[in-house]
Design a protein around this motif. Structure first.
Motif, mmCIF file in Angstrom:
data_model
loop_
_atom_site.group_PDB
_atom_site.id
_atom_site.type_symbol
_atom_site.label_atom_id
_atom_site.label_comp_id
_atom_site.label_asym_id
_atom_site.label_seq_id
_atom_site.Cartn_x
_atom_site.Cartn_y
_atom_site.Cartn_z
ATOM 1 N N ALA A 104 0.341 -13.821 12.525
ATOM 2 C CA ALA A 104 -0.485 -12.840 13.232
ATOM 3 C C ALA A 104 -1.382 -12.142 12.223
ATOM 4 N N ALA A 105 -2.422 -11.486 12.735
ATOM 5 C CA ALA A 105 -3.279 -10.672 11.885
ATOM 6 C C ALA A 105 -2.661 -9.287 11.726
ATOM 7 N N VAL A 106 -2.886 -8.681 10.552
ATOM 8 C CA VAL A 106 -2.358 -7.341 10.282
ATOM 9 C C VAL A 106 -3.478 -6.485 9.709
ATOM 10 N N TYR A 107 -3.711 -5.328 10.337
ATOM 11 C CA TYR A 107 -4.776 -4.394 9.945
ATOM 12 C C TYR A 107 -4.136 -3.060 9.578
ATOM 13 N N GLN A 108 -4.358 -2.614 8.347
ATOM 14 C CA GLN A 108 -3.741 -1.375 7.877
ATOM 15 C C GLN A 108 -4.517 -0.161 8.362
ATOM 16 N N TYR A 116 7.326 -10.437 15.962
ATOM 17 C CA TYR A 116 8.641 -10.396 15.332
ATOM 18 C C TYR A 116 8.651 -11.158 14.013
ATOM 19 N N ALA A 117 7.934 -12.284 13.963
ATOM 20 C CA ALA A 117 7.910 -13.093 12.743
ATOM 21 C C ALA A 117 7.279 -12.347 11.575
ATOM 22 N N MET A 118 6.426 -11.353 11.857
ATOM 23 C CA MET A 118 5.796 -10.553 10.804
ATOM 24 C C MET A 118 6.629 -9.326 10.442
ATOM 25 N N ARG A 174 6.696 -3.342 4.822
ATOM 26 C CA ARG A 174 7.779 -4.141 5.406
ATOM 27 C C ARG A 174 7.277 -5.406 6.112
ATOM 28 N N ILE A 175 6.042 -5.787 5.861
ATOM 29 C CA ILE A 175 5.520 -7.025 6.432
ATOM 30 C C ILE A 175 6.279 -8.210 5.842
ATOM 31 N N TYR A 186 -13.155 -6.714 3.640
ATOM 32 C CA TYR A 186 -12.303 -6.068 4.645
ATOM 33 C C TYR A 186 -10.933 -5.784 4.045
ATOM 34 N N PRO A 187 -10.844 -4.817 3.153
ATOM 35 C CA PRO A 187 -9.566 -4.551 2.480
ATOM 36 C C PRO A 187 -8.463 -4.079 3.424
ATOM 37 N N GLN A 188 -8.842 -3.583 4.612
ATOM 38 C CA GLN A 188 -7.811 -3.148 5.563
ATOM 39 C C GLN A 188 -7.075 -4.327 6.205
ATOM 40 N N ILE A 189 -7.695 -5.537 6.129
ATOM 41 C CA ILE A 189 -7.032 -6.721 6.684
ATOM 42 C C ILE A 189 -5.996 -7.210 5.677
ATOM 43 N N LEU A 190 -4.743 -6.925 5.944
ATOM 44 C CA LEU A 190 -3.675 -7.324 5.032
ATOM 45 C C LEU A 190 -3.297 -8.786 5.226
#
Length: 322
Positions: free
Chosen positions: A27-31, A68-70, A135-136, A14-18
């Motif tokens: 939190a989870a981040v998905y590009q 906000y923390a991300m 900017r993560i 899952y390369p989109q899951i940063l």
């Protein structure tokens, strides 16, 4: 407990899951594309105060904080509700109104929700936000020489426990509620204007637990000055009386093995390390030459921010200094 999930969803597939299950973060981040990534998070819990509107606002601020923390901006939220059949539905209306006002203050919108019947009220949000992939702000970037800042005073667990035992003074509870209901929005926006290397929000694992997560992921130690820790009004007084939430001792029992005192720690000061926070502040590792400017900006904006230590060479421990 999470190991089976990591095996079902290996990061390499899952390369989109940063940001996801591979390492702990807020939190989870998905590009989505080169310019946009989606942040997804959720949080809910039972009441920490009696006043329904305040509880709703606090729970919403707490859930929004992970975005906000991300380094992101909240877009929309979904209500998560558990409520007893035998309680006045007007109470639930006020909880939801408190949450809605806080989401509106964040510049986001509530777009739906889900409710179940439960013996104890619970409320929170599932929040979706957006961030530029470039900017993560992760937990893992702290560098040797960084200075450590925290944007809110500590002690919400101690003060709310005093409240539950009918021992709290009204002004102390009011200060804790004000702190918990304050969004981390402005603190995060200010952090992004400076050379910040890592950031997280302080919640249930306390300063020690969340600080250790940052230190381990950065392969560094955090040196914390116990005398610099700032407490909410009344918190140290209640701690001297032995008024501690149950989560404080659980945090101490687990995280204490990686906390290395280099000075004497009175019990009431040590409690601030392990006290589980609700909607706590942002812990920031910032370049040494940018720390004074960021701290000044935080204080000018109304945060009860303070410097608590520095990042030193190590492998993931908290060094407690006097």
């Amino acid at each position: 407990m999470l190991r089976p999930l990591s095996q079902i969803f290996p990061q390499s597939n899952y390369p989109q899951i940063l940001v996801g299950l591979s390492e702990p973060d807020d939190a989870a981040v998905y590009q989505l594309d080169a310019e946009r990534a989606i942040i997804s998070t959720t949080d809910f819990f039972p009441p920490v105060v009696d006043e329904p509107y305040a509880f709703g606002a606090i729970a919403a601020a707490n859930a929004l904080s992970d975005v906000y923390a991300m380094g992101g901006q909240p877009l929309l939220a979904i209500n998560l509700v558990a409520f007893p059949d035998d309680l006045d539905k007007g109470i639930l209306t006020e909880i939801l109104r408190g949450g809605a006002d806080k989401v509106k203050e964040a510049g986001a919108v509530i777009a739906g929700g889900h409710s179940i019947t439960d013996a104890e009220p619970k409320y929170g949000l599932s929040v979706t936000g957006v961030v530029s992939p470039q900017r993560i702000i992760r937990k893992s970037g702290a560098q040797v020489g960084d200075r450590l800042l925290l944007s809110k005073a500590l002690g919400t667990g101690i003060v709310t426990t005093a409240h539950k035992r009918d021992l709290v003074e009204g002004e102390h509870l009011a200060a804790a509620v004000q702190s918990m209901a304050r969004l981390n929005r402005h603190a995060a926006e200010l952090a992004q204007r400076h050379d910040v290397h890592a950031m997280t929000d302080i919640t249930g694992f306390g300063l020690a637990g969340h600080g250790l997560e940052m230190a381990r992921l950065g392969s560094v130690d955090f040196a914390i000055d116990i005398d610099r820790l700032r407490a909410l009004p009344g918190a140290l007084g209640y701690a001297r009386q032995g008024i501690f939430p149950g989560g404080l001792q659980r945090n101490a029992d687990y995280y204490g093995q990686w906390v290395k005192p280099e000075t004497d720690m009175p019990a009431h000061q040590e409690a601030l390390l392990y006290d589980p926070q609700t909607s706590g502040g942002l812990l920031v590792a910032v370049a040494a030459d940018a720390a004074d400017a960021l701290l000044a900006d935080l204080l000018t904006s109304g945060e009860t921010a303070f410097e608590l230590g520095e990042v030193v060479a190590g492998a993931g421990e908290l060094l407690i200094r006097g």
